[in-house]
Motif scaffolding. Structure first.
Motif, PDB file in Angstrom:
ATOM      1  N   SER A 181       0.830  -1.209   0.000  1.00 25.21           N
ATOM      2  CA  SER A 181       0.000   0.000   0.000  1.00 25.21           C
ATOM      3  C   SER A 181       0.865   1.260   0.000  1.00 25.21           C
ATOM      4  CB  SER A 181      -0.920   0.021   1.226  1.00 25.21           C
ATOM      5  OG  SER A 181      -1.801  -1.085   1.201  1.00 25.21           O
ATOM      6  N   PHE A 182       2.149   1.126   0.416  1.00 22.10           N
ATOM      7  CA  PHE A 182       3.092   2.247   0.388  1.00 22.10           C
ATOM      8  C   PHE A 182       4.083   2.138  -0.763  1.00 22.10           C
ATOM      9  CE2 PHE A 182       1.650   2.092   4.774  1.00 22.10           C
ATOM     10  CZ  PHE A 182       1.471   3.426   5.084  1.00 22.10           C
ATOM     11  N   VAL A 183       4.534   0.927  -1.055  1.00 23.75           N
ATOM     12  CA  VAL A 183       5.571   0.737  -2.073  1.00 23.75           C
ATOM     13  C   VAL A 183       5.061   1.150  -3.457  1.00 23.75           C
ATOM     14  CG1 VAL A 183       7.022  -0.967  -3.253  1.00 23.75           C
ATOM     15  CG2 VAL A 183       6.779  -1.048  -0.766  1.00 23.75           C
ATOM     16  N   VAL A 184       3.829   0.757  -3.788  1.00 26.56           N
ATOM     17  CA  VAL A 184       3.279   1.079  -5.124  1.00 26.56           C
ATOM     18  C   VAL A 184       3.117   2.593  -5.316  1.00 26.56           C
ATOM     19  CG1 VAL A 184       1.319   0.751  -6.687  1.00 26.56           C
ATOM     20  CG2 VAL A 184       2.211  -1.197  -5.398  1.00 26.56           C
ATOM     21  N   PRO A 185       2.485   3.342  -4.364  1.00 22.00           N
ATOM     22  CA  PRO A 185       2.443   4.802  -4.519  1.00 22.00           C
ATOM     23  C   PRO A 185       3.838   5.430  -4.580  1.00 22.00           C
ATOM     24  CG  PRO A 185       0.860   4.119  -2.869  1.00 22.00           C
ATOM     25  CD  PRO A 185       1.675   2.903  -3.204  1.00 22.00           C
ATOM     26  N   GLY A 186       4.812   4.856  -3.846  1.00 18.79           N
ATOM     27  CA  GLY A 186       6.194   5.361  -3.894  1.00 18.79           C
ATOM     28  C   GLY A 186       6.783   5.249  -5.288  1.00 18.79           C
ATOM     29  N   ILE A 187       6.519   4.128  -5.947  1.00 22.01           N
ATOM     30  CA  ILE A 187       7.011   3.925  -7.323  1.00 22.01           C
ATOM     31  C   ILE A 187       6.323   4.912  -8.271  1.00 22.01           C
ATOM     32  CG2 ILE A 187       7.021   2.298  -9.270  1.00 22.01           C
ATOM     33  CD1 ILE A 187       7.297   0.036  -7.103  1.00 22.01           C
ATOM     34  N   ILE A 188       5.012   5.119  -8.083  1.00 27.56           N
ATOM     35  CA  ILE A 188       4.247   6.016  -8.970  1.00 27.56           C
ATOM     36  C   ILE A 188       4.786   7.443  -8.912  1.00 27.56           C
ATOM     37  CG2 ILE A 188       1.978   7.089  -9.367  1.00 27.56           C
ATOM     38  CD1 ILE A 188       0.730   4.357  -8.491  1.00 27.56           C
ATOM     39  N   ILE A 189       4.984   7.999  -7.692  1.00 31.24           N
ATOM     40  CA  ILE A 189       5.449   9.395  -7.578  1.00 31.24           C
ATOM     41  C   ILE A 189       6.865   9.550  -8.150  1.00 31.24           C
ATOM     42  CG2 ILE A 189       6.258   9.165  -5.165  1.00 31.24           C
ATOM     43  CD1 ILE A 189       5.425  12.084  -4.738  1.00 31.24           C
ATOM     44  N   THR A 190       7.694   8.500  -8.031  1.00 36.30           N
ATOM     45  CA  THR A 190       9.053   8.553  -8.600  1.00 36.30           C
ATOM     46  C   THR A 190       8.996   8.649 -10.124  1.00 36.30           C
ATOM     47  OG1 THR A 190       9.863   7.231  -6.752  1.00 36.30           O
ATOM     48  CG2 THR A 190      11.273   7.341  -8.700  1.00 36.30           C
ATOM     49  N   ILE A 191       8.122   7.847 -10.743  1.00 37.00           N
ATOM     50  CA  ILE A 191       7.988   7.855 -12.211  1.00 37.00           C
ATOM     51  C   ILE A 191       7.496   9.220 -12.698  1.00 37.00           C
ATOM     52  CG2 ILE A 191       6.671   6.886 -14.152  1.00 37.00           C
ATOM     53  CD1 ILE A 191       6.752   4.164 -12.588  1.00 37.00           C
ATOM     54  N   VAL A 192       6.476   9.775 -12.010  1.00 39.59           N
ATOM     55  CA  VAL A 192       5.934  11.083 -12.414  1.00 39.59           C
ATOM     56  C   VAL A 192       7.004  12.164 -12.251  1.00 39.59           C
ATOM     57  CG1 VAL A 192       4.154  12.832 -11.992  1.00 39.59           C
ATOM     58  CG2 VAL A 192       3.558  10.420 -11.848  1.00 39.59           C
ATOM     59  N   GLY A 193       7.837  12.061 -11.198  1.00 41.08           N
ATOM     60  CA  GLY A 193       8.925  13.021 -10.979  1.00 41.08           C
ATOM     61  C   GLY A 193       9.922  13.015 -12.125  1.00 41.08           C
ATOM     62  N   ILE A 194      10.237  11.824 -12.631  1.00 39.34           N
ATOM     63  CA  ILE A 194      11.181  11.710 -13.752  1.00 39.34           C
ATOM     64  C   ILE A 194      10.571  12.326 -15.015  1.00 39.34           C
ATOM     65  CG2 ILE A 194      12.369  10.040 -15.263  1.00 39.34           C
ATOM     66  CD1 ILE A 194      12.538   8.223 -12.653  1.00 39.34           C
ATOM     67  N   ILE A 195       9.259  12.102 -15.230  1.00 29.90           N
ATOM     68  CA  ILE A 195       8.568  12.692 -16.386  1.00 29.90           C
ATOM     69  C   ILE A 195       8.620  14.226 -16.308  1.00 29.90           C
ATOM     70  CG2 ILE A 195       6.296  12.990 -17.497  1.00 29.90           C
ATOM     71  CD1 ILE A 195       5.712  10.031 -16.646  1.00 29.90           C
ATOM     72  N   CYS A 196       8.353  14.787 -15.110  1.00 31.23           N
ATOM     73  CA  CYS A 196       8.398  16.246 -14.923  1.00 31.23           C
ATOM     74  C   CYS A 196       9.791  16.796 -15.216  1.00 31.23           C
ATOM     75  CB  CYS A 196       8.005  16.621 -13.491  1.00 31.23           C
ATOM     76  SG  CYS A 196       6.235  16.597 -13.226  1.00 31.23           S
ATOM     77  N   PHE A 197      10.806  16.062 -14.835  1.00 32.96           N
ATOM     78  CA  PHE A 197      12.183  16.521 -15.057  1.00 32.96           C
ATOM     79  C   PHE A 197      12.449  16.742 -16.546  1.00 32.96           C
ATOM     80  CE2 PHE A 197      16.656  15.640 -15.950  1.00 32.96           C
ATOM     81  CZ  PHE A 197      17.270  16.597 -15.156  1.00 32.96           C
ATOM     82  N   PHE A 198      11.915  15.855 -17.382  1.00 33.62           N
ATOM     83  CA  PHE A 198      12.197  15.951 -18.817  1.00 33.62           C
ATOM     84  C   PHE A 198      11.262  16.899 -19.578  1.00 33.62           C
ATOM     85  CE2 PHE A 198      14.330  11.834 -17.928  1.00 33.62           C
ATOM     86  CZ  PHE A 198      15.583  12.160 -18.434  1.00 33.62           C
ATOM     87  N   PHE A 199      10.046  17.124 -19.070  1.00 36.79           N
ATOM     88  CA  PHE A 199       9.066  17.823 -19.903  1.00 36.79           C
ATOM     89  C   PHE A 199       8.510  19.143 -19.342  1.00 36.79           C
ATOM     90  CE2 PHE A 199       8.782  13.328 -21.216  1.00 36.79           C
ATOM     91  CZ  PHE A 199       9.085  13.482 -22.574  1.00 36.79           C
ATOM     92  N   LEU A 200       8.746  19.446 -18.059  1.00 37.79           N
ATOM     93  CA  LEU A 200       8.137  20.655 -17.481  1.00 37.79           C
ATOM     94  C   LEU A 200       8.884  21.911 -17.942  1.00 37.79           C
ATOM     95  CD1 LEU A 200       5.889  21.547 -15.492  1.00 37.79           C
ATOM     96  CD2 LEU A 200       7.632  21.567 -13.711  1.00 37.79           C
ATOM     97  N   VAL A 201       8.120  22.941 -18.367  1.00 38.46           N
ATOM     98  CA  VAL A 201       8.701  24.237 -18.745  1.00 38.46           C
ATOM     99  C   VAL A 201       8.318  25.244 -17.657  1.00 38.46           C
ATOM    100  CG1 VAL A 201       8.789  26.052 -20.497  1.00 38.46           C
ATOM    101  CG2 VAL A 201       8.457  23.669 -21.193  1.00 38.46           C
ATOM    102  N   GLU A 202       9.326  25.860 -17.031  1.00 41.06           N
ATOM    103  CA  GLU A 202       9.052  26.726 -15.872  1.00 41.06           C
ATOM    104  C   GLU A 202       8.468  28.077 -16.265  1.00 41.06           C
ATOM    105  OE1 GLU A 202      12.606  27.103 -13.457  1.00 41.06           O
ATOM    106  OE2 GLU A 202      13.185  25.092 -14.105  1.00 41.06           O
ATOM    107  N   TYR A 203       9.088  28.737 -17.239  1.00 43.72           N
ATOM    108  CA  TYR A 203       8.688  30.103 -17.605  1.00 43.72           C
ATOM    109  C   TYR A 203       8.301  30.170 -19.076  1.00 43.72           C
ATOM    110  CZ  TYR A 203      10.905  31.689 -13.275  1.00 43.72           C
ATOM    111  OH  TYR A 203      11.242  31.877 -11.961  1.00 43.72           O
TER     112      TYR A 203
END
Length: 478
Positions: free
Chosen positions: A196-218
């Motif tokens: 119940s904790f490990v799966v959400p932990g994996i999910i937030i890590t994957i989304v964090g990696i996606i944000c690193f590559f695609f988020l535009v700040e300004y």
């Protein structure tokens, strides 16, 4: 042409920040679902297979198998929430000075690591309280990276216009995250609660990696024009600054991103409305987080559902929260009264909470309806203050076009709110042994206080509606 690309980047920013904060809440929620599994009603499971003297708690997870289990759960919640509240005041200052993309994605990967670490306690058969407390403290600190970063990103891309509605819809990430977190945690709560904790932990890590590559700040980073934050409708200009800030935006689009210095903590406190909304949020968030952490256990105790059913039922509170956030944003855009909208919802919330406690368990239909209405009235003002109000104040006219204040203002408002978020579950843990009625009286009192703290801003808004000259006399929060 720059127009379609600007729209597509805005859409991308909304989607990525939405997914980002959904995953933050998704990783926070499992603890409330798993509580009832750490100390279940063992007698309902049949006789003790181990035949030792401790027959009533043989199926509980040590150290939560004693009579003081509610206090220990309160300590777990508080370890996270106090660390979160302290971290929030610090992180806004870092958020102004570090690249948002690195800051956000780094925080998400760390959050995933500590969330998973809590669940690994199940697989490693850990039964010492300090392990779970330390993991909660670390998780609370790294989770503070999320909110100032996502609000600053959205504030950089969206001007005042329909900010309340856009952010009301966008802010449903909180509730969507809570719902998904409940459902994901519920899927494993009875079989192997560690997952119940490990799966959400994996999910937030994957989304964090996606944000690193695609988020535009300004917008300036991809040659788009920044939005106008300070033009006031009906050609009214309370501080004589909108013309100047419009000029800033049109003549030198790079300026807001590069030149202004990050605002100081005291400088942010001096922005009109920041103190009032911060203190109001303290009490609004106290109520919201008490529900977030204690509602499944309340449903188990009062309505006698199982852990999974109670977890699923508690998601209705968040469904109401989505509707309340959108409704609050829509009304406040239409009327121009952010504080008045919050106040009206808080006034109605108090009697509704009283009713939910007294008749909310009189049947599944009543329970569902009351949970949705409670969620809307409790989370509506909280959603409005943490999004549209924070963005309004962080891009306030008095800042003369310095949008770099946005992360600091957001952190101050949400940091003060987080003090309430830490207090609520702690008080609920201390008060609930004396009866759930007293917990609800505490929540009603908090709602009334939240309302009273906004009185000064509500009066200002009322003056603004009463006469066109009123705004020139200092009406600020629009």
């Amino acid at each position: 042409s720059p127009l379609p690309s600007s729209h597509s980047y805005r859409g991308l920013t909304l989607v990525l920040t939405f997914l980002s904060y959904t995953s933050y809440h998704l990783s926070r929620k499992p603890i409330s679902i798993v509580k009832s599994q750490l100390h279940p009603n063992c007698s309902a499971l049949g006789p003790n297979p181990h035949n030792d003297s401790n027959s009533s708690t043989w199926c509980s997870w040590a150290p939560f198998d004693g009579d003081n289990y509610k206090e220990l759960f309160g300590a777990l919640d508080n370890a996270f929430l106090v660390a979160y509240a302290i971290g929030m005041f610090i992180c806004g200052i870092f958020g102004e000075r570090l690249p948002l993309r690195y800051y956000l994605s780094g925080g998400m990967v760390m959050s995933g690591f500590f969330t998973a670490l809590f669940g690994l306690g199940y697989f490693w058969d850990i039964h010492v309280l300090w392990y779970f407390i330390v993991v909660q403290v670390c998780n609370g600190l790294v989770q503070t990276t999320g909110w100032p970063a996502v609000v600053a990103c959205v504030g950089n891309w969206f001007g005042k216009g329909k900010r309340g509605l856009i952010m009301g819809i966008w802010n449903s990430h909180t509730s969507v995250g809570n719902i998904l977190g409940s459902l994901i945690a519920g899927a494993w709560v009875s079989s192997a609660w560690g997952l119940s904790f490990v799966v959400p932990g994996i999910i937030i890590t994957i989304v964090g990696i996606i944000c690193f590559f695609f988020l535009v700040e300004y917008p300036e980073d991809v040659d788009c024009s920044p939005p106008l934050h300070h033009v006031i409708t009906s050609n009214e200009d309370p501080l004589g600054l909108s013309g100047q800030s419009s000029a800033n935006h049109s003549n030198s689009p790079k300026e807001p991103a590069e030149e202004p210095e990050a605002i100081s903590f005291l400088g942010a406190l001096r922005i009109p409305g920041v103190v009032e909304f911060s203190l109001c949020l303290l009490f609004a968030k106290l109520v919201s987080y008490t529900f977030l952490y204690w509602l499944p256990l309340y449903i188990v105790n009062v309505a006698h559902f199982g852990a999974k059913e109670a977890g699923d039922l508690s998601t209705l509170f968040d469904v109401g929260g989505i509707l309340g956030g959108i409704f609050a944003g829509l009304i406040s855009d239409y009327t121009g009264g952010r504080a008045t909208t919050c106040c009206m919802m808080l006034v109605v919330a108090a009697p509704v909470l009283f009713l939910y406690n007294h008749v909310g368990q009189n049947g599944i239909g009543t329970s569902i309806a009351m949970l949705i209405v409670c969620g809307a009235l409790v989370n509506g003002p909280y959603a409005l203050i943490t999004t549209a109000v924070s963005a309004d104040l962080g891009t306030h006219e008095s800042l003369k076009g310095n949008a770099k204040a946005l992360s600091t203002v957001t952190a101050i408002i949400d940091g003060t709110g987080s003090v309430g978020a830490a207090l609520g579950p702690l008080l609920a843990g201390l008060i609930s042994p004396t009866g759930w009625n007293n917990v609800f009286y505490m929540l009603i009192a908090a709602d009334v206080l939240a309302c009273l703290l906004l009185a000064r801003v509500v009066v200002k808004e009322a003056r603004g509606w009463c006469g066109p000259m009123a705004r020139k006399r200092g009406y600020v929060v629009t």
